[in-house]
Every structure is written in structure tokens, then in C-alpha cells.
Scaffold this active site. Structure first.
Site, PDB file in Angstrom:
ATOM      1  N   ARG A 112      74.875  12.398  -2.026  1.00 28.13           N
ATOM      2  CA  ARG A 112      75.255  11.983  -0.678  1.00 28.13           C
ATOM      3  C   ARG A 112      75.926  10.623  -0.774  1.00 28.13           C
ATOM      4  O   ARG A 112      75.967  10.024  -1.840  1.00 28.13           O
ATOM      5  CB  ARG A 112      74.075  12.011   0.314  1.00 28.13           C
ATOM      6  CG  ARG A 112      72.729  11.686  -0.197  1.00 28.13           C
ATOM      7  CD  ARG A 112      72.557  10.277  -0.679  1.00 28.13           C
ATOM      8  NE  ARG A 112      72.975   9.300   0.304  1.00 28.13           N
ATOM      9  CZ  ARG A 112      73.302   8.049   0.044  1.00 28.13           C
ATOM     10  NH1 ARG A 112      73.275   7.593  -1.200  1.00 28.13           N
ATOM     11  NH2 ARG A 112      73.670   7.225   0.990  1.00 28.13           N
ATOM     12  N   GLY A 113      76.472  10.166   0.383  1.00 26.13           N
ATOM     13  CA  GLY A 113      77.274   8.942   0.346  1.00 26.13           C
ATOM     14  C   GLY A 113      78.737   9.351   0.230  1.00 26.13           C
ATOM     15  O   GLY A 113      79.085  10.211  -0.600  1.00 26.13           O
ATOM     16  N   ALA A 114      79.584   8.736   1.067  1.00 25.92           N
ATOM     17  CA  ALA A 114      80.958   9.229   1.206  1.00 25.92           C
ATOM     18  C   ALA A 114      81.748   9.314  -0.114  1.00 25.92           C
ATOM     19  O   ALA A 114      82.267  10.391  -0.455  1.00 25.92           O
ATOM     20  CB  ALA A 114      81.692   8.369   2.238  1.00 25.92           C
ATOM     21  N   ARG A 158      79.777  19.200   4.759  1.00 24.38           N
ATOM     22  CA  ARG A 158      79.428  18.054   5.623  1.00 24.38           C
ATOM     23  C   ARG A 158      80.706  17.600   6.341  1.00 24.38           C
ATOM     24  O   ARG A 158      81.736  17.411   5.699  1.00 24.38           O
ATOM     25  CB  ARG A 158      78.832  16.886   4.794  1.00 24.38           C
ATOM     26  CG  ARG A 158      77.522  17.275   4.100  1.00 24.38           C
ATOM     27  CD  ARG A 158      76.760  16.049   3.620  1.00 24.38           C
ATOM     28  NE  ARG A 158      76.128  15.341   4.724  1.00 24.38           N
ATOM     29  CZ  ARG A 158      75.568  14.142   4.591  1.00 24.38           C
ATOM     30  NH1 ARG A 158      75.592  13.515   3.439  1.00 24.38           N
ATOM     31  NH2 ARG A 158      74.998  13.550   5.632  1.00 24.38           N
ATOM     32  N   GLN A 216      67.240   6.708   3.397  1.00 25.78           N
ATOM     33  CA  GLN A 216      68.121   6.316   2.283  1.00 25.78           C
ATOM     34  C   GLN A 216      67.961   4.827   1.971  1.00 25.78           C
ATOM     35  O   GLN A 216      68.221   4.388   0.859  1.00 25.78           O
ATOM     36  CB  GLN A 216      69.595   6.589   2.618  1.00 25.78           C
ATOM     37  CG  GLN A 216      69.976   8.049   2.737  1.00 25.78           C
ATOM     38  CD  GLN A 216      69.900   8.503   4.178  1.00 25.78           C
ATOM     39  OE1 GLN A 216      69.084   8.010   4.952  1.00 25.78           O
ATOM     40  NE2 GLN A 216      70.726   9.455   4.546  1.00 25.78           N
ATOM     41  N   ASP A 222      81.519   6.053   6.361  1.00 28.15           N
ATOM     42  CA  ASP A 222      81.865   7.441   6.055  1.00 28.15           C
ATOM     43  C   ASP A 222      83.281   7.764   6.488  1.00 28.15           C
ATOM     44  O   ASP A 222      83.921   8.675   5.963  1.00 28.15           O
ATOM     45  CB  ASP A 222      80.878   8.394   6.721  1.00 28.15           C
ATOM     46  CG  ASP A 222      79.545   8.301   6.024  1.00 28.15           C
ATOM     47  OD1 ASP A 222      78.753   7.416   6.381  1.00 28.15           O
ATOM     48  OD2 ASP A 222      79.340   9.070   5.071  1.00 28.15           O
ATOM     49  N   ASN A 256      79.430   5.520  10.424  1.00 27.59           N
ATOM     50  CA  ASN A 256      78.501   5.304   9.303  1.00 27.59           C
ATOM     51  C   ASN A 256      77.127   5.822   9.717  1.00 27.59           C
ATOM     52  O   ASN A 256      76.923   6.269  10.867  1.00 27.59           O
ATOM     53  CB  ASN A 256      78.464   3.818   8.922  1.00 27.59           C
ATOM     54  CG  ASN A 256      77.762   3.585   7.594  1.00 27.59           C
ATOM     55  OD1 ASN A 256      78.021   4.291   6.616  1.00 27.59           O
ATOM     56  ND2 ASN A 256      76.858   2.628   7.534  1.00 27.59           N
ATOM     57  N   LYS A 257      76.200   5.742   8.810  1.00 28.32           N
ATOM     58  CA  LYS A 257      74.848   6.278   9.023  1.00 28.32           C
ATOM     59  C   LYS A 257      74.272   5.867  10.374  1.00 28.32           C
ATOM     60  O   LYS A 257      74.435   4.723  10.804  1.00 28.32           O
ATOM     61  CB  LYS A 257      73.962   5.776   7.873  1.00 28.32           C
ATOM     62  CG  LYS A 257      72.502   6.164   7.916  1.00 28.32           C
ATOM     63  CD  LYS A 257      72.250   7.643   8.060  1.00 28.32           C
ATOM     64  CE  LYS A 257      72.973   8.499   7.048  1.00 28.32           C
ATOM     65  NZ  LYS A 257      72.835   9.967   7.317  1.00 28.32           N
TER      66      LYS A 257
END
Ligand code: MRU
Length: 348
Positions: free
Chosen positions: A50-52, A93, A198, A239, A249-250
Site C-alpha cells: 500500500r502507499g501510492a 484501488r 498505518q 495519493d 491523502n489518508k
């Protein structure tokens, strides 16, 4: 065990894709090997990776596996199969634009190949190059951002934009690493980042492991920490950044940015150019909604009544007026973002 700035989150090894299983962290460091693109799609969907930037490179590696897996004898058939794989990977995603960026880049290379053999070779080479480039970009971005931070700063970050969200080194945490590498003493406050943590599982773990002075706070203590002078600056990842400077973003980033504004604390975003989406309007960006069980429990422990309604967006949008600067590998852009982002892309 090596440091997380150099440990590869996702890697191409002997024609296979190897990933750290991030669902197992911080309790176990487990590497998983994949030899087909469906497995890579599952890994992205299930947050093994995960993570862009990390999912951008994983998508590219997924297509490279699809090219190797294919039994096609003709270029046309191979391209058809790659397009099908691309669609499956793309749908895993929706919010991080790096995934589409990685897939498009590989398809461009595939489309320009003249034979099945050449396409296979070029696609694998390009995916490997993208992974190596990710590390270089993060290091340059880190250096560009390090000038914005002072000796003895305490820096708040949200979610994980570290080595674990990229191939290595990190974006927001890359900036923090580079600041420390430049000789400045910095402390970090990491938000735990509910619902799937996270921040505590990955950021706190990664930074502690690498010898940083890091303190963990519940997401609800952001206001307290800022109001009590515990935070000098904030840096987060992204993201997707659209051309108006709206940052996706998150979930929770918007709250952190609003609190920072309230307390006059600089709020920075670190994002490589691959995270910018110059085509989509902010209102059209799809926010991923995730399953309710992530909110009604922590790990396997149930923390809410059965059959409760849940709203579980994975990301939110921070408007440009809350952002002090966006750090990229090509420099730092500031308000007015419409103009500065346009110039950034014209120059690069
Ligand atoms: O749902 P996740 O863990 O993929 O979300 C990750 C984030 O929101 C990160 O902050 C973002 O991808 C930047 S990573 C360099």
C-alpha cells in the site's frame, strides 16, 4: 536486519515480484513472492502492499508478470492480454493516481514494441527502471524538503508515507530522513491513523527501527499536541494532487491540516510528480470506501455492536489554502497552486 530506508518494499527478483507483507507488520517481517499478476492485484487490494508510489510500481511489476506469463505468439494477442491485466490491476484501488500512472507507462512501452520478445523484455526493463527511479526521486525530494525544517523541530506526520509506502526511503518520511541526514536533530510525532493503523503499525515501527525519536499519538490528540506547542511542522504524503493543489491523502489528513492552520503550524505535503493528476477535477476524484469491519474492530477484536452502520472512507481531500507547500523532486511549489503547478509541469 537492514534499515527500512534501504529495505525494498517491493522488488523484482528472478522474474518474480517480492513484497513485504505489510498486513503482518509490526509483529513479523514476512516477504511474499508472486509469479502472476492476479496475485499482485490481490496484494494491492488487500493492502499487502500500500502507499501510492509502492502500488504504482507494483502495478507496473504486475504487468511485467502478465507479459512473462503470456503464451501469446503474436504482438496483437499479447497486447490484448496486457490490456486485460491492466484493467484488473487498475480496478484494485481507485484513489492513488500512481497506480494508473505506472500501468499507463508500461502500456506505452508495450505498444511501442515490435515483437512479442521485444515487448516482454522492454516491459520488464521499464518496470525495474521505475522501481530504481522511485528511490532516486524520493532522495531528491527529501533533500528539497529538508531545507524547510530546522534543527530541533518536532515534525508531525499522518499515515505512512515512508519506505514502506514506496520502493524505499519514503516521501514524507524521506523528507524527515533527509533532514536528519543533513545534520539536524528532529523528533517525530506519528498519528496512529485509524482504522487500520498505518501510523502505529508502519510509521512508528519504521522510524523506531531506524533510530528516530518518534512518539505515537491517537488521532484524537492532534489538536491537543498542537495547542500545547508540541508540534513545529507537519509533513504528509499524498495519493493524488490535482492541478488546483487539492491534495487527496489518508483519511484524517484534512483534520490535521485544519488543526495546523488553526495553530499557525506549517503544513507540507511531499509528493513526486507521478502523484499529480493534471486531468481530473478535485470533485471527480473517487474516494475509496472500505469495509465496515475495519471500523467495528481492531485486529480480530470486535469493538462495536453488531449490524451498526459504518462510514469508512479511506481518503479525504485537503484544500490548497491549508497547505504551506508541496515538496516534489523538482522543487517546492507554493500558493497560488494553479500557477505554480502549471509552471512545474511546463518546466518538466
Ligand atoms: O490506504 P493506504 O495505506 O494505501 O494509504 C496511504 C496514504 O494515504 C499515504 O499517505 C500516501 O499513499 C502517500 S505514500 C508515499
Amino acid at each position: 536486519m537492514s534499515d527500512f530506508s534501504s529495505l525494498k518494499t517491493v522488488e523484482w527478483k528472478n522474474n518474480k515480484v517480492v513484497m513485504i507483507d505489510q498486513t503482518k507488520l509490526p509483529n513479523e517481517l514476512v516477504f511474499i513472492e508472486f509469479d502472476n499478476y492476479d496475485q499482485v492485484a490481490d496484494a494491492i487490494r488487500n493492502l499487502i502492499v500500500r502507499g501510492a508510489p509502492a502500488i504504482g510500481v507494483s502495478g507496473a511489476f504486475g504487468l511485467a508478470l502478465a507479459a512473462l506469463q503470456s503464451k501469446s505468439q503474436s504482438k496483437e494477442q499479447l497486447l490484448e492480454e496486457l490490456n486485460k491485466a491492466k484493467q484488473i490491476l487498475f480496478e484494485t484501488r481507485p484513489t492513488a493516481v500512481n497506480l494508473a500512472w505506472g500501468l499507463e507507462k508500461i502500456m506505452e512501452i508495450a505498444n511501442s514494441g515490435s515483437s512479442v520478445k521485444e515487448i516482454r523484455e522492454n516491459v520488464v526493463q521499464e518496470a525495474k527502471r521505475m522501481a530504481e527511479q522511485d528511490i532516486e526521486i524520493n532522495k531528491t525530494m527529501g533533500k528539497n524538503g529538508s531545507f524547510l525544517f530546522d534543527d530541533n523541530d518536532t515534525i508531525m506526520t499522518h499515515c505512512n508515507a515512508g519506505a514502506l509506502a514506496t520502493v524505499a526511503y519514503g516521501t514524507a518520511l524521506g523528507v524527515i530522513r533527509a533532514t536528519k541526514e543533513s545534520g539536524k536533530n528532529v523528533k517525530v510525532i506519528a498519528t496512529e491513523t485509524r482504522p487500520i493503523q498505518q501510523g502505529s503499525r508502519l510509521t512508528a515501527f519504521e522510524l523506531k527501527h531506524d533510530g528516530f525519536d518518534v512518539s505515537l499519538i491517537p488521532d484524537t490528540a492532534v489538536g491537543y499536541s498542537m495547542a500545547n506547542g508540541l508540534v513545529d511542522k507537519v509533513v504528509v504524503g499524498a495519493d493524488r494532487v490535482v492541478r488546483t493543489g487539492h491534495v487527496f491523502n489518508k483519511i484524517g489528513t484534512y483534520q490535521v491540516a485544519t488543526m495546523a492552520k488553526q495553530h499557525g503550524i506549517p503544513f507540507y505535503v511531499a509528493a513526486p510528480l507521478s502523484t499529480f493528476d493534471m486531468k481530473t477535477d478535485a470533485k471527480d476524484v473517487v474516494i475509496e470506501m472500505r469495509k465496515g469491519s475495519e471500523v467495528t474492530g481492531i485486529g480480530n477484536k470486535k469493538t462495536a455492536p453488531d449490524d451498526i452502520g459504518v462510514i469508512n472512507p479511506a481518503f479525504d481531500m485537503t484544500p490548497p489554502e491549508l497547505i504551506t507547500g508541496i515538496i516534489t523532486e523538482k522543487g517546492v511549489v507554493k500558493s497560488p497552486y494553479g500557477e505554480s503547478i502549471k509552471k512545474l509541469f511546463e518546466a518538466n
